[in-house]
Design an enzyme around this catalytic site. Structure first.
Site, mmCIF file in Angstrom:
data_model
loop_
_atom_site.group_PDB
_atom_site.id
_atom_site.type_symbol
_atom_site.label_atom_id
_atom_site.label_comp_id
_atom_site.label_asym_id
_atom_site.label_seq_id
_atom_site.Cartn_x
_atom_site.Cartn_y
_atom_site.Cartn_z
ATOM 1 N N HIS A 260 3.525 2.944 0.574
ATOM 2 C CA HIS A 260 3.929 1.794 -0.242
ATOM 3 C C HIS A 260 4.229 0.588 0.647
ATOM 4 O O HIS A 260 3.762 -0.528 0.390
ATOM 5 C CB HIS A 260 5.151 2.193 -1.069
ATOM 6 N N GLU A 261 5.017 0.810 1.705
ATOM 7 C CA GLU A 261 5.413 -0.300 2.576
ATOM 8 C C GLU A 261 4.216 -0.936 3.267
ATOM 9 O O GLU A 261 4.142 -2.157 3.408
ATOM 10 C CB GLU A 261 6.429 0.170 3.615
#
Length: 353
Positions: free
Chosen positions: A307-308
């Site tokens: 996600h990051e």
């Protein structure tokens, strides 16, 4: 995330937000108007245009008191990136009632050049019924376009929302010179091992997800709300870029910190990204997650890292935003936003594999 929130760790207040009945996003329920009230100060007026009270989630929306992405700032057509992000509660708004929220965009954007800027706000606010914290829908909003003429010197004097100290800048510069991904000085033996494991798992998940995006149109439609060929190629390219970035702990275009020295790890935050610096930071509760979950759509270290990375423009441009969190809210996004929403990628990778 431009902060990833640990929804499961929130307790009774918002834990129901993890899973709620599928309800389409409402594009007419909320109105947002922006006005300038100072050199870089903005007032947002949020109005419930419906005929019933709404309990509106503040976390990571324009009503959040923390330095999240409240607005988009442009100069000469170029997007000015957010320098940082962040935390959570509800605001109840009666029918036709409004709430005002003021914030200084110079605290979260570098406006020191000064001159003419264009500011807009768009996104989605998760909503519940009055006296409830069970999310039942989300209200999409898009504000007016606000023109601002900003004094760069005054903007530069505004205190920054996060403490990116000269020491941190020096560490970051050295990391970039050596193309170092994980900054060893930010890790102990346990957090370094966990982060390295998460990177390996993120690489495998992203590679498998890229293959599935090409081969499974039904699942692609489920998570990204389209089977358009161009959108599919964009998703595949982004997943392949995340896989490459995750495949090594000592080479890459991002800098990864096992711990936070900038004050971005507020309560309930798993990790955060500074897109303007292609920098990822794990927060303490990141290490409470399992390395790789077997539960569909559950949070783990691997998909948090994945996600990051979607938030980093050096990994894939344009980088992803945080329009929605969680499976039901993410699959309720229109296709254009689903393809640009970080959690859709993490959920797709987790849900498929």
């Amino acid at each position: 995330m431009q902060l990833v929130a640990a929804l499961a760790a929130l307790g009774a207040l918002v834990a129901p937000a993890v899973a709620y009945p599928h309800a389409p996003m409402n594009e007419t329920l909320v109105d947002v108007q922006l006005t300038a009230i100072g050199n870089t100060m903005i007032k947002a007026i949020i109005t419930n245009k419906g005929d019933t009270p709404l309990n509106m989630l503040q976390f990571n929306t324009i009503m959040d008191e923390n330095p999240n992405r409240k607005v988009m700032v442009f100069k000469d057509g170029w997007h000015i990136p957010l320098l940082y992000f962040v935390n959570r509660f509800f605001t109840t708004l009666a029918p036709q009632a409004s709430v005002e929220h003021s914030f200084d965009i110079a605290a979260t954007h570098d406006l020191s050049v000064g001159g003419k800027y264009v500011v807009t706000a768009n996104g989605a606010i998760p909503t519940a019924e009055e006296h409830s914290t069970t999310i039942t829908s989300a209200a999409l909003y898009e504000s007016n376009e606000l023109q601002m003429d900003i004094d760069g010197n005054q903007a530069a004097a505004v205190e920054q929302a996060m403490n990116f100290t000269p020491e941190m800048q020096s560490i970051h510069a050295r990391a970039l010179e050596k193309r170092t991904k994980i900054v060893g000085g930010s890790c102990n033996a346990n957090t370094l091992r966990a982060t390295q494991t998460a990177l390996g798992n993120s690489a495998r998940l992203a590679q498998a997800a890229a293959r599935a995006a090409a081969q499974n149109p039904q699942k692609f439609q489920e998570y990204f709300r389209t089977n358009d060929a161009n959108a599919k190629q964009r998703v595949i390219a982004r997943l392949n870029s995340v896989a490459r970035e995750s495949s090594s702990a000592n080479a890459g275009v991002t800098t990864y910190y096992c711990s936070d020295t900038m004050g971005g790890c507020k309560p309930r935050v798993l990790a955060y990204t500074l897109p303007s610096r292609n920098l990822v930071v794990n927060c303490p509760i990141y290490y409470n997650l399992p390395p790789l979950t077997r539960q569909c759509h559950a949070q783990d270290q691997a998909t948090t890292t994945l996600h990051e990375f979607t938030h980093n423009p050096a990994v894939a441009s344009p980088h992803c935003q945080d329009y929605a969190y969680g499976y039901q809210q993410c699959i309720s996004l229109p296709a254009a936003k689903a393809v640009q929403n970080a959690d859709n990628y993490a959920l797709f990778a987790n849900g498929m594999f």
